[in-house]
Scaffold this active site. Sequence first.
Site, short mmCIF file in Angstrom:
data_model
loop_
_atom_site.label_atom_id
_atom_site.label_comp_id
_atom_site.label_asym_id
_atom_site.label_seq_id
_atom_site.Cartn_x
_atom_site.Cartn_y
_atom_site.Cartn_z
N ARG A 163 15.79 -6.91 60.78
CA ARG A 163 16.79 -7.18 59.74
C ARG A 163 18.14 -6.61 60.17
NH1 ARG A 163 16.52 -5.65 53.29
NH2 ARG A 163 16.04 -3.56 54.10
N ASP A 442 15.72 3.37 49.38
CA ASP A 442 16.73 2.96 50.34
C ASP A 442 18.03 2.67 49.59
OD1 ASP A 442 16.40 0.46 49.17
OD2 ASP A 442 15.54 -0.48 50.95
#
Length: 526
Positions: A163, A442
Amino acid sequence: MSENNNVQVIGAVPSQYADIVSDAALGFVAELHRNFETTRRRLMQARMRRQAEIDAGATPDFLLETRSIRAGDWRVAPAPSDLLNRRVEITGPSSNRRMVINALNCGAQVYMTDFEDAHSPAWAPTLDGQRNVRDAYRRTISDSAANGRQYSLNDDTATLCVRPRGLHLMERHVLVDGEPVAGSFFDFGLTVFHNHTAQQSHGTGAYYYLPKLQSHHEARLWNDVFRYAEERLNLPAGSISPTVLIEHILAAFEMEEILYELRERPAGLNLGRWDYIFSVIKVFNKRADMVFPDRAQVTMATHFLTAAAQLLVNTCHRRGAHALGGMSAFIPRRDDAAANEAAFGQVRADKQREADQGFDGAWIAHPGLVQPVLDVFDAAFAGDNQLGVIPEVRIAPDDLLAVPEGAITEAGLRNNVSVALQYVDAWTRGNGAVAIYGLMEDVATAEISRSQLWQWINHGSALDDGRPITAELYRQMRAEEVGALIQQRGAENAGALDKAVELLDEIVLADDFVEFLTLPGYRYLD
């Protein structure tokens, strides 16, 4: 600082990273910048114009101009063999070498290594991530612990996906023709340049997760980037395979169009639940009728998230694409069997709902969740996936925009303050994946936390006990939560919270909503 071919590297490049940022590799990144930066900027401007329209009262809807795409008979290219079964996908930061090894070895079908929400994009961790990805594809990655334990890859490992950063983020340490390069071009460019040969030799491919897309025009840009890379690196046409994270409310209205732009290559969609929640608060930040309750009350059972999940599965499977479910962020504990079992029960229920909705798999953040989640999907369907399951659903704009009901509590407010402080503190020190209160957090969860604080203050919300949520109440509770955290930590690293307090105050008390905390936060990173 070094410079070659009008590409400047600002920052130290230790010898172990010299081949990562070689002249040839940076030259390829520069090609991406020179060919696609103008389009990227135009798309970022389009985001701003769309936000201005919504601020002025416009309501999102499915696009009239693309009705023919939604009504058309088309499918995406078939998935490669190592992406047919995606029951369990584990995610984690690319910069932690041992975590990369453990994730690849954990028994999940896919490992998404992250340069985005689970990554703090300081220069050294970013280079670490690139080196780890390179060594993982070459199957040479290893590590050793202080006690002498050695870490290396098993014979059978998860399929690796990468990603890159979202299109809105820049890599300030690399200038092309005097301008910072987009973080997405840097991350993608280096990983595909260095690893396409190793991918082919080991029977896998260039597989990517695309974050933060807001429109099918942005998917078109990525498809153009992929096509350029394939031609430039002599890769088979359509071989780069993307999975798009539907983690923005505006992208939810363009799921089919996004897949259509990527249809010449294997593609799928993933419902990124935490960023999706954040995006709704962000996009409608000026609307008092879109105020959300405590984050803990905004579960996948709420109507707007159920509607998004149903629409995503229906869209994907009608077009031959995988549909991936959201994150289970629970971290198993060794010291509390009862708490573990209760949490495992919640995880199983969450994944059972997704399996029943037709998802082909879902995300986890810890290897300890592989087996429980795998058991759920194994029991739900035989074969590699549920692509043949096409649920009959009719989702209207009001379904996607329904505001969840619930209360705002003092505990919820304090949790938002504490989680945001702890995460930002870790992020400014180079750690993008942080264990907080038994969950792997996150950037997305920190974004929800700080955006709710801003929303509650700016719309005159009140706690369930009647107290108005004001800037003064926020400052009081922030000071108390800082004190509690310092007391928990003792003297060790207490001063690091100064940056977290400064940044959190800046974005929570701003007159206008700050789009991403990582934009002003980037100044704290080396």
